[in-house]
Design a protein around this motif. Structure first.
Motif, PDB file in Angstrom:
ATOM      1  N   GLY A   1      -7.584   7.228   6.886  1.00  0.00           N
ATOM      2  CA  GLY A   1      -6.735   6.067   6.576  1.00  0.00           C
ATOM      3  C   GLY A   1      -7.528   4.957   5.912  1.00  0.00           C
ATOM      4  O   GLY A   1      -7.207   3.784   6.044  1.00  0.00           O
ATOM      5  N   LEU A   2      -8.571   5.334   5.186  1.00  0.00           N
ATOM      6  CA  LEU A   2      -9.423   4.366   4.478  1.00  0.00           C
ATOM      7  C   LEU A   2      -9.465   4.739   3.002  1.00  0.00           C
ATOM      8  O   LEU A   2      -9.862   5.852   2.661  1.00  0.00           O
ATOM      9  N   TYR A   3      -9.086   3.801   2.139  1.00  0.00           N
ATOM     10  CA  TYR A   3      -8.998   4.118   0.711  1.00  0.00           C
ATOM     11  C   TYR A   3      -9.784   3.160  -0.167  1.00  0.00           C
ATOM     12  O   TYR A   3      -9.772   3.282  -1.385  1.00  0.00           O
ATOM     13  N   GLY A   4     -10.453   2.193   0.427  1.00  0.00           N
ATOM     14  CA  GLY A   4     -11.199   1.244  -0.386  1.00  0.00           C
ATOM     15  C   GLY A   4     -11.646   0.040   0.408  1.00  0.00           C
ATOM     16  O   GLY A   4     -11.460  -0.035   1.632  1.00  0.00           O
ATOM     17  N   PHE A   5     -12.221  -0.890  -0.311  1.00  0.00           N
ATOM     18  CA  PHE A   5     -12.731  -2.123   0.290  1.00  0.00           C
ATOM     19  C   PHE A   5     -11.578  -2.991   0.807  1.00  0.00           C
ATOM     20  O   PHE A   5     -11.586  -3.466   1.937  1.00  0.00           O
ATOM     21  N   ARG A   6     -10.559  -3.149  -0.049  1.00  0.00           N
ATOM     22  CA  ARG A   6      -9.368  -3.923   0.350  1.00  0.00           C
ATOM     23  C   ARG A   6      -8.255  -2.986   0.793  1.00  0.00           C
ATOM     24  O   ARG A   6      -8.062  -1.928   0.204  1.00  0.00           O
ATOM     25  N   HIS A   7      -7.507  -3.416   1.820  1.00  0.00           N
ATOM     26  CA  HIS A   7      -6.352  -2.645   2.286  1.00  0.00           C
ATOM     27  C   HIS A   7      -5.145  -3.555   2.390  1.00  0.00           C
ATOM     28  O   HIS A   7      -5.244  -4.672   2.905  1.00  0.00           O
ATOM     29  N   ARG A   8      -4.013  -3.030   1.924  1.00  0.00           N
ATOM     30  CA  ARG A   8      -2.783  -3.826   1.972  1.00  0.00           C
ATOM     31  C   ARG A   8      -2.282  -3.940   3.403  1.00  0.00           C
ATOM     32  O   ARG A   8      -2.249  -2.949   4.142  1.00  0.00           O
ATOM     33  N   LYS A   9      -1.903  -5.144   3.790  1.00  0.00           N
ATOM     34  CA  LYS A   9      -1.323  -5.335   5.119  1.00  0.00           C
ATOM     35  C   LYS A   9       0.040  -4.653   5.168  1.00  0.00           C
ATOM     36  O   LYS A   9       0.802  -4.732   4.193  1.00  0.00           O
ATOM     37  N   PRO A  10       0.358  -3.984   6.265  1.00  0.00           N
ATOM     38  CA  PRO A  10       1.632  -3.261   6.356  1.00  0.00           C
ATOM     39  C   PRO A  10       2.822  -4.155   6.023  1.00  0.00           C
ATOM     40  O   PRO A  10       2.962  -5.261   6.559  1.00  0.00           O
ATOM     41  N   GLY A  11       3.682  -3.671   5.105  1.00  0.00           N
ATOM     42  CA  GLY A  11       4.886  -4.405   4.743  1.00  0.00           C
ATOM     43  C   GLY A  11       4.687  -5.508   3.723  1.00  0.00           C
ATOM     44  O   GLY A  11       5.653  -6.057   3.205  1.00  0.00           O
ATOM     45  N   GLU A  12       3.441  -5.842   3.431  1.00  0.00           N
ATOM     46  CA  GLU A  12       3.165  -6.937   2.483  1.00  0.00           C
ATOM     47  C   GLU A  12       2.930  -6.367   1.083  1.00  0.00           C
ATOM     48  O   GLU A  12       2.500  -5.230   0.923  1.00  0.00           O
ATOM     49  N   TYR A  13       3.204  -7.199   0.089  1.00  0.00           N
ATOM     50  CA  TYR A  13       3.021  -6.756  -1.292  1.00  0.00           C
ATOM     51  C   TYR A  13       1.626  -7.093  -1.832  1.00  0.00           C
ATOM     52  O   TYR A  13       1.051  -6.307  -2.567  1.00  0.00           O
ATOM     53  N   GLN A  14       1.106  -8.245  -1.487  1.00  0.00           N
ATOM     54  CA  GLN A  14      -0.186  -8.652  -2.042  1.00  0.00           C
ATOM     55  C   GLN A  14      -1.228  -8.996  -0.971  1.00  0.00           C
ATOM     56  O   GLN A  14      -2.422  -8.983  -1.269  1.00  0.00           O
ATOM     57  N   ASP A  15      -0.803  -9.329   0.231  1.00  0.00           N
ATOM     58  CA  ASP A  15      -1.767  -9.689   1.278  1.00  0.00           C
ATOM     59  C   ASP A  15      -2.590  -8.474   1.691  1.00  0.00           C
ATOM     60  O   ASP A  15      -2.065  -7.363   1.795  1.00  0.00           O
ATOM     61  N   TYR A  16      -3.868  -8.699   1.941  1.00  0.00           N
ATOM     62  CA  TYR A  16      -4.746  -7.584   2.277  1.00  0.00           C
ATOM     63  C   TYR A  16      -5.755  -7.992   3.347  1.00  0.00           C
ATOM     64  O   TYR A  16      -5.958  -9.166   3.636  1.00  0.00           O
ATOM     65  N   TYR A  17      -6.389  -6.986   3.918  1.00  0.00           N
ATOM     66  CA  TYR A  17      -7.511  -7.201   4.831  1.00  0.00           C
ATOM     67  C   TYR A  17      -8.682  -6.369   4.317  1.00  0.00           C
ATOM     68  O   TYR A  17      -8.509  -5.449   3.503  1.00  0.00           O
ATOM     69  N   ILE A  18      -9.879  -6.714   4.760  1.00  0.00           N
ATOM     70  CA  ILE A  18     -11.074  -5.996   4.344  1.00  0.00           C
ATOM     71  C   ILE A  18     -11.335  -4.844   5.314  1.00  0.00           C
ATOM     72  O   ILE A  18     -11.262  -5.015   6.524  1.00  0.00           O
ATOM     73  N   ALA A  19     -11.625  -3.684   4.750  1.00  0.00           N
ATOM     74  CA  ALA A  19     -11.935  -2.517   5.588  1.00  0.00           C
ATOM     75  C   ALA A  19     -13.135  -2.827   6.478  1.00  0.00           C
ATOM     76  O   ALA A  19     -14.029  -3.565   6.098  1.00  0.00           O
ATOM     77  N   SER A  20     -13.134  -2.273   7.674  1.00  0.00           N
ATOM     78  CA  SER A  20     -14.257  -2.489   8.588  1.00  0.00           C
ATOM     79  C   SER A  20     -14.412  -1.281   9.498  1.00  0.00           C
ATOM     80  O   SER A  20     -13.602  -0.351   9.468  1.00  0.00           O
TER      81      SER A  20
END
Length: 350
Positions: A69-88
């Motif tokens: 479930g990891l695809y990159g540095f940034r991940h889209r917050k569930p249900g959001e279009y542009q908000d993201y969190y940083i993978a950790s």
């Protein structure tokens, strides 16, 4: 049993391309070349997507990015279009190799493997990776290791700014970071361990900053430029440092030099969202100025089927009902739309 007791040292060179290691630079990297000639080597396929996160942790867990479930540095917050969190590291729920051997009482020293911030408990020592906010963060396991390292070597250097115009500054800071990290590895290698894994992010950074100065087929290349051999000089420095570590490592240790993905010249770009607009998948509320970032564009989400985040691998998302706020497509139609996007005709109903 004797075979099982041998130690394993893994040195990761982020973004090191087979072309450089096996061909262009090989004659000038004596330590890496010796490992190639006297051991086994192969050009392997990276993960999909072939980028730092998730490739390293895929290697260390044996799981695909989809399974992780990891695809990159940034991940889209569930249900959001542009908000993201940083993978950790919190997103990694599968056991890594150091977890597996830790259960059997084997000790590990893990340094710089993405994503290992925040560091988790292991049987041994861990220093987290380039996603660590700063040396002021708690970046080691056990906690007291941080003071032990910084008392000897000063504040830890995780990464450098490489997307800047001051190339000389990039060079200076990259060499400083590399010197620092290898000193830490040499120090930690004196402790008891069965697995030692270190990922050097510098090979990635030097290529981002200087590839066009080196690659004779790059559209920006100028013969005889000041930085023509900067990447080679960095690899030679890393090779020397690898040689120094190998000299101090027991002869029966298995040594692996590995990379997560390669690198190549980049000429131009493909604007994924412009293409999605032209195909009718992405609808705008009003015409946007050319070059407008997707997060600033006025998008009609109630009529949009797909949108992208750009970057090196596009990151196309589908606007699905009961998942996104203004979802358009049914979950059961998702695979059909993925096929449509791959074959690139206009959507069935735009």
């Amino acid at each position: 049993e004797e075979e099982m007791s041998r130690r394993l040292m893994i040195i990761g060179l982020d973004a090191a391309p087979p072309r450089l290691i096996y061909h262009d630079f090989k004659d000038q990297l004596p330590n890496i070349s010796t490992l190639i000639d006297e051991g086994s080597h192969a050009e392997m396929r990276s993960t999909d997507p072939p980028i730092t996160i998730p490739a390293w942790i895929s290697m260390m867990t044996g799981k695909t990015p989809g399974e992780l479930g990891l695809y990159g540095f940034r991940h889209r917050k569930p249900g959001e279009y542009q908000d993201y969190y940083i993978a950790s590291s919190r997103r990694v729920r599968e056991p890594a190799i150091w977890d597996e051997i830790g259960i059997k009482g084997k000790k590990s020293i893990i340094v710089g493997v993405p994503p290992t911030y925040p560091p988790k408990k292991i049987n041994g020592y861990m220093i987290s990776c380039f996603i660590t906010p700063s040396h002021k963060s708690q970046y080691t396991y056990p906690k007291q290791l941080k003071n032990e390292i910084e008392d000897r070597f000063g504040p830890y250097i995780f990464d450098v700014l490489f997307r800047i115009e001051d190339r000389d500054k990039v060079i200076k800071e990259l060499w400083q970071m590399t010197e620092y990290q290898f000193k830490v590895i040499e120090y930690l290698a004196k402790k008891k361990w069965d697995l030692l894994t270190y990922v050097n992010i510098g090979t990635d950074r030097i290529q981002h900053a200087f590839w066009g100065y080196m690659d004779k087929e790059h559209h920006k290349y100028t013969p005889g430029n000041k930085y023509e051999e900067t990447i080679l000089e960095y690899y030679k420095d890393v090779d020397r440092k690898i040689g120094e570590i190998i000299k101090k490592t027991p002869k029966d240790t298995v040594i692996m030099i590995v990379s997560d993905h390669g690198a190549k010249r980049m000429k131009g770009a493909f604007s994924i969202n412009q293409w999605l607009i032209e195909k009718g998948y992405l609808k705008l509320l009003e015409k946007q100025k050319e070059g407008t970032p997707i997060n600033e564009a006025k998008i009609d989400w109630r009529k949009t089927i797909a949108w992208g985040w750009g970057g090196y691998y596009a990151r196309i998302f589908l606007n699905q009902k009961n998942r996104e706020k203004n979802g358009v497509i049914e979950e059961e139609d998702r695979e059909d739309y993925i096929c449509l996007l791959y074959t690139s005709p206009s959507p069935r109903d735009s």
